[in-house]
Every structure is written in C-alpha cells, then in structure tokens.
Design a protein around this motif. Structure first.
Motif, PDB file in Angstrom:
ATOM      1  N   SER A 126       0.811  -1.206   0.000  1.00  8.42           N
ATOM      2  CA  SER A 126       0.000   0.000   0.000  1.00  8.42           C
ATOM      3  C   SER A 126       0.849   1.261   0.000  1.00  8.42           C
ATOM      4  O   SER A 126       0.340   2.344  -0.149  1.00  8.42           O
ATOM      5  CB  SER A 126      -0.947   0.005   1.195  1.00  8.42           C
ATOM      6  OG  SER A 126      -0.203   0.090   2.383  1.00  8.42           O
ATOM      7  N   ALA A 127       2.159   1.138   0.144  1.00  8.13           N
ATOM      8  CA  ALA A 127       3.032   2.298   0.159  1.00  8.13           C
ATOM      9  C   ALA A 127       3.511   2.593  -1.253  1.00  8.13           C
ATOM     10  O   ALA A 127       4.700   2.616  -1.546  1.00  8.13           O
ATOM     11  CB  ALA A 127       4.198   2.048   1.096  1.00  8.13           C
ATOM     12  N   ARG A 128       2.595   2.848  -2.150  1.00  7.90           N
ATOM     13  CA  ARG A 128       2.972   3.096  -3.541  1.00  7.90           C
ATOM     14  C   ARG A 128       3.368   4.556  -3.712  1.00  7.90           C
ATOM     15  O   ARG A 128       2.925   5.422  -2.988  1.00  7.90           O
ATOM     16  CB  ARG A 128       1.840   2.711  -4.491  1.00  7.90           C
ATOM     17  CG  ARG A 128       0.633   3.622  -4.424  1.00  7.90           C
ATOM     18  CD  ARG A 128      -0.375   3.189  -5.491  1.00  7.90           C
ATOM     19  NE  ARG A 128      -1.656   3.790  -5.211  1.00  7.90           N
ATOM     20  CZ  ARG A 128      -2.048   4.959  -5.700  1.00  7.90           C
ATOM     21  NH1 ARG A 128      -1.265   5.653  -6.484  1.00  7.90           N
ATOM     22  NH2 ARG A 128      -3.231   5.449  -5.386  1.00  7.90           N
ATOM     23  N   GLY A 129       4.193   4.800  -4.671  1.00  6.51           N
ATOM     24  CA  GLY A 129       4.663   6.160  -4.927  1.00  6.51           C
ATOM     25  C   GLY A 129       3.590   7.015  -5.566  1.00  6.51           C
ATOM     26  O   GLY A 129       2.602   6.521  -6.119  1.00  6.51           O
ATOM     27  N   ALA A 130       3.790   8.327  -5.542  1.00  4.42           N
ATOM     28  CA  ALA A 130       2.816   9.263  -6.090  1.00  4.42           C
ATOM     29  C   ALA A 130       2.749   9.150  -7.612  1.00  4.42           C
ATOM     30  O   ALA A 130       1.728   9.449  -8.210  1.00  4.42           O
ATOM     31  CB  ALA A 130       3.165  10.683  -5.680  1.00  4.42           C
ATOM     32  N   SER A 131       3.833   8.717  -8.252  1.00  7.97           N
ATOM     33  CA  SER A 131       3.842   8.635  -9.709  1.00  7.97           C
ATOM     34  C   SER A 131       3.236   7.330 -10.219  1.00  7.97           C
ATOM     35  O   SER A 131       2.960   7.204 -11.401  1.00  7.97           O
ATOM     36  CB  SER A 131       5.270   8.782 -10.222  1.00  7.97           C
ATOM     37  OG  SER A 131       6.049   7.699  -9.748  1.00  7.97           O
ATOM     38  N   GLU A 132       3.039   6.376  -9.350  1.00  7.42           N
ATOM     39  CA  GLU A 132       2.498   5.082  -9.746  1.00  7.42           C
ATOM     40  C   GLU A 132       1.000   5.205 -10.010  1.00  7.42           C
ATOM     41  O   GLU A 132       0.266   5.773  -9.215  1.00  7.42           O
ATOM     42  CB  GLU A 132       2.754   4.068  -8.633  1.00  7.42           C
ATOM     43  CG  GLU A 132       2.542   2.650  -9.055  1.00  7.42           C
ATOM     44  CD  GLU A 132       2.892   1.691  -7.928  1.00  7.42           C
ATOM     45  OE1 GLU A 132       2.152   0.719  -7.763  1.00  7.42           O
ATOM     46  OE2 GLU A 132       3.888   1.941  -7.237  1.00  7.42           O
ATOM     47  N   THR A 133       0.551   4.656 -11.128  1.00  9.60           N
ATOM     48  CA  THR A 133      -0.872   4.738 -11.451  1.00  9.60           C
ATOM     49  C   THR A 133      -1.630   3.638 -10.712  1.00  9.60           C
ATOM     50  O   THR A 133      -1.101   2.547 -10.498  1.00  9.60           O
ATOM     51  CB  THR A 133      -1.100   4.572 -12.973  1.00  9.60           C
ATOM     52  OG1 THR A 133      -0.565   3.315 -13.362  1.00  9.60           O
ATOM     53  CG2 THR A 133      -0.440   5.693 -13.742  1.00  9.60           C
ATOM     54  N   PRO A 134      -2.882   3.922 -10.328  1.00  6.89           N
ATOM     55  CA  PRO A 134      -3.664   2.899  -9.632  1.00  6.89           C
ATOM     56  C   PRO A 134      -4.003   1.749 -10.581  1.00  6.89           C
ATOM     57  O   PRO A 134      -4.027   1.920 -11.797  1.00  6.89           O
ATOM     58  CB  PRO A 134      -4.923   3.644  -9.190  1.00  6.89           C
ATOM     59  CG  PRO A 134      -5.016   4.829 -10.078  1.00  6.89           C
ATOM     60  CD  PRO A 134      -3.618   5.163 -10.492  1.00  6.89           C
ATOM     61  N   PRO A 135      -4.277   0.585 -10.033  1.00  5.97           N
ATOM     62  CA  PRO A 135      -4.614  -0.556 -10.892  1.00  5.97           C
ATOM     63  C   PRO A 135      -5.927  -0.312 -11.632  1.00  5.97           C
ATOM     64  O   PRO A 135      -6.784   0.441 -11.169  1.00  5.97           O
ATOM     65  CB  PRO A 135      -4.744  -1.715  -9.908  1.00  5.97           C
ATOM     66  CG  PRO A 135      -5.040  -1.072  -8.601  1.00  5.97           C
ATOM     67  CD  PRO A 135      -4.362   0.252  -8.618  1.00  5.97           C
ATOM     68  N   GLU A 136      -6.078  -0.961 -12.767  1.00  4.30           N
ATOM     69  CA  GLU A 136      -7.310  -0.822 -13.539  1.00  4.30           C
ATOM     70  C   GLU A 136      -8.507  -1.322 -12.729  1.00  4.30           C
ATOM     71  O   GLU A 136      -9.557  -0.709 -12.702  1.00  4.30           O
ATOM     72  CB  GLU A 136      -7.181  -1.600 -14.846  1.00  4.30           C
ATOM     73  CG  GLU A 136      -8.221  -1.232 -15.855  1.00  4.30           C
ATOM     74  CD  GLU A 136      -7.926  -1.870 -17.197  1.00  4.30           C
ATOM     75  OE1 GLU A 136      -8.870  -2.425 -17.778  1.00  4.30           O
ATOM     76  OE2 GLU A 136      -6.767  -1.814 -17.652  1.00  4.30           O
ATOM     77  N   ILE A 137      -8.325  -2.465 -12.080  1.00  6.58           N
ATOM     78  CA  ILE A 137      -9.354  -3.020 -11.186  1.00  6.58           C
ATOM     79  C   ILE A 137      -8.661  -3.348  -9.870  1.00  6.58           C
ATOM     80  O   ILE A 137      -7.749  -4.173  -9.829  1.00  6.58           O
ATOM     81  CB  ILE A 137      -9.995  -4.290 -11.767  1.00  6.58           C
ATOM     82  CG1 ILE A 137     -10.680  -4.002 -13.095  1.00  6.58           C
ATOM     83  CG2 ILE A 137     -10.994  -4.877 -10.768  1.00  6.58           C
ATOM     84  CD1 ILE A 137     -11.203  -5.240 -13.800  1.00  6.58           C
ATOM     85  N   TRP A 138      -9.097  -2.680  -8.794  1.00  5.84           N
ATOM     86  CA  TRP A 138      -8.550  -2.982  -7.471  1.00  5.84           C
ATOM     87  C   TRP A 138      -9.405  -4.075  -6.850  1.00  5.84           C
ATOM     88  O   TRP A 138     -10.637  -3.991  -6.874  1.00  5.84           O
ATOM     89  CB  TRP A 138      -8.569  -1.738  -6.584  1.00  5.84           C
ATOM     90  CG  TRP A 138      -7.937  -1.987  -5.250  1.00  5.84           C
ATOM     91  CD1 TRP A 138      -6.628  -1.827  -4.934  1.00  5.84           C
ATOM     92  CD2 TRP A 138      -8.579  -2.470  -4.063  1.00  5.84           C
ATOM     93  NE1 TRP A 138      -6.402  -2.170  -3.625  1.00  5.84           N
ATOM     94  CE2 TRP A 138      -7.593  -2.575  -3.060  1.00  5.84           C
ATOM     95  CE3 TRP A 138      -9.887  -2.828  -3.739  1.00  5.84           C
ATOM     96  CZ2 TRP A 138      -7.870  -3.012  -1.773  1.00  5.84           C
ATOM     97  CZ3 TRP A 138     -10.164  -3.266  -2.462  1.00  5.84           C
ATOM     98  CH2 TRP A 138      -9.171  -3.351  -1.486  1.00  5.84           C
ATOM     99  N   THR A 139      -8.767  -5.092  -6.312  1.00  8.51           N
ATOM    100  CA  THR A 139      -9.513  -6.165  -5.643  1.00  8.51           C
ATOM    101  C   THR A 139      -9.009  -6.330  -4.225  1.00  8.51           C
ATOM    102  O   THR A 139      -7.816  -6.174  -3.954  1.00  8.51           O
ATOM    103  CB  THR A 139      -9.369  -7.512  -6.386  1.00  8.51           C
ATOM    104  OG1 THR A 139      -7.985  -7.862  -6.436  1.00  8.51           O
ATOM    105  CG2 THR A 139      -9.935  -7.437  -7.779  1.00  8.51           C
ATOM    106  N   GLY A 140      -9.918  -6.626  -3.351  1.00  9.02           N
ATOM    107  CA  GLY A 140      -9.585  -6.895  -1.960  1.00  9.02           C
ATOM    108  C   GLY A 140     -10.590  -7.877  -1.394  1.00  9.02           C
ATOM    109  O   GLY A 140     -11.644  -8.123  -1.994  1.00  9.02           O
ATOM    110  N   HIS A 141     -10.277  -8.421  -0.253  1.00  8.23           N
ATOM    111  CA  HIS A 141     -11.187  -9.382   0.364  1.00  8.23           C
ATOM    112  C   HIS A 141     -10.982  -9.390   1.872  1.00  8.23           C
ATOM    113  O   HIS A 141     -10.020  -8.821   2.385  1.00  8.23           O
ATOM    114  CB  HIS A 141     -10.986 -10.788  -0.205  1.00  8.23           C
ATOM    115  CG  HIS A 141      -9.638 -11.344   0.109  1.00  8.23           C
ATOM    116  ND1 HIS A 141      -8.534 -11.096  -0.671  1.00  8.23           N
ATOM    117  CD2 HIS A 141      -9.198 -12.108   1.136  1.00  8.23           C
ATOM    118  CE1 HIS A 141      -7.486 -11.699  -0.143  1.00  8.23           C
ATOM    119  NE2 HIS A 141      -7.847 -12.314   0.964  1.00  8.23           N
ATOM    120  N   ALA A 142     -11.885 -10.025   2.553  1.00 12.63           N
ATOM    121  CA  ALA A 142     -11.774 -10.256   3.994  1.00 12.63           C
ATOM    122  C   ALA A 142     -12.416 -11.605   4.268  1.00 12.63           C
ATOM    123  O   ALA A 142     -13.374 -12.004   3.592  1.00 12.63           O
ATOM    124  CB  ALA A 142     -12.463  -9.159   4.787  1.00 12.63           C
TER     125      ALA A 142
END
Length: 191
Positions: A7-23
């Motif tokens: 989760s510590a991505r840089g400011a220049s890194e683009t977000p993923p096209e589809i973010w997935t998460g689960h619990a």
C-alpha cells in the motif's frame, strides 16, 4: 490491522485498472458445523424407528432441525468471505462463495470515501449485511479495517476489507477522474 507493504505506492504510480480486496472470517465455520449437526440430527430423527407411533412430533422435530440447520449453514457461509472490486466506474461487493448477496455502487453516486481503522460486528449488531438508521448499511465479515463510502443521497455504506487504505486511495483517484470529466460526470451527479 495488518501490515500492507504494497500500500506504500509512490505518487507517480498509477492505480490498478481493477482494485480487488477481500476479507475472511474463520470464526463462522463452527457455526456452519453446528448447522450441519442440526441437519444431521433431523435426518437421524426421521429414520429412527422409535418415532413411528408419534408422527406429529416427528414431523415437527425433523422439519425444525433441518430448517434451523439450513438457516445456520447458509446464513453463516454467506458471510465467511467478502470480495470487493473497484472498477473505473463502480464498486462491487460480493459475499460468500457464491457471491450473494451482491451490491454494485456506481462511483457517480459516491461523494467521498474514508478509511475506518476499526469496524466491529458489535458496532453493527453482528456479522453479515447490516443496516442501522444512524450509520447506514454495512457488510461486516470480521473485525478490523474497512472502507466507508459517503453516497450522494446522504447515506453511508461500510465494508470490511483487507488493505482498506489502498481501496480508499483508488476510490478517491477514480472520483477525481470522474470530477475532471465535467459536471455531468461529477461524483454527486448520479445522486
């Protein structure tokens, strides 16, 4: 809360096209096992020859055990797992292994997203799909971090998910993109 080095991505890194998460919630497996035991008890009662003379109580016992058991099995297994996906235009929440219940929220209906560091079943009155007049709607499968969406109609939607901070960042990025497209595509436009 868990440590999420990704989760510590840089400011220049683009977000993923589809973010997935689960619990996941492993605590509900014993409840599902208790439900299976109720179903098994109903079957044992149905085939036990000692009940042959008392058909009324037998039917009530068998139907009661099987009904309670099935409710426990399906009620708990539906909320053992939650999957969250953030697309370019919506957020989708699927519960259980079959993906039901399912909720899809267009991002055009979202006016804000925030990180909740501690969401508990106690706050919402238990596990599962919950509604509280003062808090809104939630999908709570375990205690821990979650995402809170503020919807354009004033309601809120909360979901427990691992790495909720990353989900909030991605949702906010998507909301900025929608807002930059013009007044017709602003986050509050679909409210």
């Amino acid at each position: 809360m868990r440590d999420h080095p990704q989760s510590a991505r840089g400011a220049s890194e683009t977000p993923p096209e589809i973010w997935t998460g689960h619990a996941r919630n492993r605590m509900q497996w014993p409840l599902a096992a208790a439900g299976a035991a109720c179903v098994a008890l109903g079957i044992v009662l149905a085939v036990d020859p000692r009940w042959a003379s008392a058909i009324g109580p037998l039917v009530m016992a068998v139907v009661g055990c099987v009904a309670v058991g099935l409710l426990m099995i399906f009620g708990t297994l539906a909320f053992v797992h939650v999957a969250v996906r953030v697309y370019a235009d919506s957020l989708e929440v699927r519960c259980g292994f079959m993906g039901l219940p399912r909720r899809r929220i267009p991002l055009s209906h979202v006016v804000g997203a925030s990180f909740a560091p501690r969401v508990t079943p106690r706050q919402w009155g238990g596990w599962g799909y919950r509604w509280r007049p003062e808090k809104g709607t939630a999908v709570v499968v375990r205690r821990g971090e979650g995402v809170v969406l503020e919807l354009g109609d004033g309601r809120k939607f909360t979901v427990t998910v691992d790495d909720a901070e990353a989900a909030v960042r991605v949702i906010r990025d998507r909301l900025r993109v929608l807002a930059s497209r013009g007044p017709g595509a602003s986050p509050a436009a679909g409210a």
